[in-house]
Design a protein around this motif. Structure first.
Motif, short mmCIF file in Angstrom:
data_model
loop_
_atom_site.label_atom_id
_atom_site.label_comp_id
_atom_site.label_asym_id
_atom_site.label_seq_id
_atom_site.Cartn_x
_atom_site.Cartn_y
_atom_site.Cartn_z
N THR A 98 29.06 17.10 95.32
CA THR A 98 30.42 16.76 94.90
C THR A 98 30.39 15.53 94.00
O THR A 98 29.41 14.80 93.96
N THR A 99 31.50 15.32 93.30
CA THR A 99 31.66 14.16 92.44
C THR A 99 33.14 13.79 92.40
O THR A 99 33.99 14.64 92.61
N CYS A 118 34.52 18.88 92.19
CA CYS A 118 35.23 17.62 91.97
C CYS A 118 36.22 17.40 93.10
O CYS A 118 37.04 18.27 93.41
N VAL A 119 36.13 16.22 93.71
CA VAL A 119 36.96 15.89 94.86
C VAL A 119 37.77 14.63 94.60
O VAL A 119 37.46 13.85 93.71
N SER A 120 38.80 14.46 95.40
CA SER A 120 39.63 13.27 95.33
C SER A 120 38.84 12.07 95.82
O SER A 120 38.12 12.16 96.82
N GLU A 121 38.98 10.95 95.14
CA GLU A 121 38.29 9.73 95.56
C GLU A 121 38.79 9.24 96.92
O GLU A 121 38.02 8.75 97.73
N SER A 122 40.08 9.42 97.18
CA SER A 122 40.65 8.93 98.43
C SER A 122 40.46 9.89 99.60
O SER A 122 40.48 9.46 100.75
N ASP A 123 40.27 11.17 99.33
CA ASP A 123 40.09 12.17 100.39
C ASP A 123 39.14 13.27 99.88
O ASP A 123 39.56 14.21 99.21
N PRO A 124 37.84 13.16 100.20
CA PRO A 124 36.86 14.11 99.67
C PRO A 124 37.02 15.55 100.17
O PRO A 124 36.29 16.42 99.74
N THR A 125 37.99 15.78 101.04
CA THR A 125 38.24 17.17 101.46
C THR A 125 39.29 17.83 100.55
O THR A 125 39.58 19.01 100.71
N MET A 126 39.83 17.05 99.60
CA MET A 126 40.86 17.56 98.70
C MET A 126 40.31 17.66 97.27
O MET A 126 39.44 16.88 96.89
N PRO A 127 40.86 18.58 96.47
CA PRO A 127 40.42 18.69 95.07
C PRO A 127 40.75 17.43 94.28
O PRO A 127 41.63 16.65 94.66
N HIS A 128 40.07 17.25 93.17
CA HIS A 128 40.33 16.14 92.27
C HIS A 128 41.80 16.18 91.85
O HIS A 128 42.35 17.25 91.60
N PRO A 129 42.46 15.02 91.75
CA PRO A 129 43.89 15.00 91.43
C PRO A 129 44.24 15.59 90.05
O PRO A 129 45.39 15.97 89.83
N HIS A 130 43.28 15.66 89.15
CA HIS A 130 43.57 16.26 87.84
C HIS A 130 43.99 17.72 87.99
O HIS A 130 44.81 18.21 87.23
N GLY A 131 43.41 18.41 88.94
CA GLY A 131 43.69 19.84 89.11
C GLY A 131 42.86 20.69 88.16
O GLY A 131 42.04 20.19 87.39
N ASN A 132 43.05 22.00 88.24
CA ASN A 132 42.32 22.94 87.39
C ASN A 132 42.71 22.69 85.93
O ASN A 132 43.84 22.35 85.62
N LEU A 133 41.74 22.86 85.05
CA LEU A 133 42.03 22.69 83.63
C LEU A 133 42.93 23.82 83.14
O LEU A 133 42.85 24.95 83.61
#
Length: 124
Positions: free
Chosen positions: A25-26, A61-76
Motif C-alpha cells: 500500500t501507499t 492507495c490508502v488514506s493516510e488517516s485510516d489505512p483501511t479506507m481508499p485514498h481520499p482522491h478516489g478513482n480517477l
C-alpha cells in the motif's frame, strides 16, 4: 483472495489478477483508473535501473488517516487517466502513428496476443 481488475494507465487499458488485501500500500495519490475491481484507488510505479529492464509494481492507495479506507482522491476520472502526451510508433508501411503514452509505458508487459492485435489496429 484473488480479484480480477481492469485498469487504465495514461490512455492504455490493461488487466491483471491481484491479491488486493495482501499487496503493498501507499498513501501517494492514485495514477490508475479502475475500470473493473472493488478497490477504487491504485498506483503504478515503473522503475528503470541502469542496465536492467523496466519493472512495474502496483500499490493499493490508502488514506493516510485510516489505512483501511481508499485514498481520499478516489478513482480517477476518464479525463484524469487519459494520456496528455502521445508517442510515435512506426507502422509496417513506414508511416508514423500516434498512440497514448501509456501504451509505450506498458509495452514490456504486454503478451504476444495483445501485441499482435495492437499492430493490426496500428497498421489498419
Amino acid at each position: 483472495m484473488t480479484e480480477h481488475y481492469v485498469f487504465e494507465y495514461r490512455g492504455a487499458a490493461f488487466a491483471m489478477d491481484i491479491e488486493a488485501d495482501s499487496g503493498p500500500t501507499t498513501t501517494a495519490p492514485p495514477n490508475l483508473r479502475v475500470i473493473e475491481g472493488s478497490w477504487p484507488t491504485w498506483r503504478l510505479e515503473i522503475t528503470r535501473e541502469e542496465g536492467q529492464p523496466s519493472a512495474g509494481r502496483h500499490y493499493r492507495c490508502v488514506s493516510e488517516s485510516d489505512p483501511t479506507m481508499p485514498h481520499p482522491h478516489g478513482n480517477l476520472t476518464p479525463a484524469e487517466s487519459a494520456s496528455s502526451t502521445d508517442v510515435l510508433m512506426i507502422r509496417e508501411d513506414g508511416y508514423l502513428r500516434t498512440v497514448p503514452v501509456g501504451e509505450a509505458a506498458l509495452w514490456p508487459w504486454r503478451d504476444q496476443t495483445y501485441r499482435d492485435a495492437f499492430h493490426a489496429r496500428l497498421n489498419a
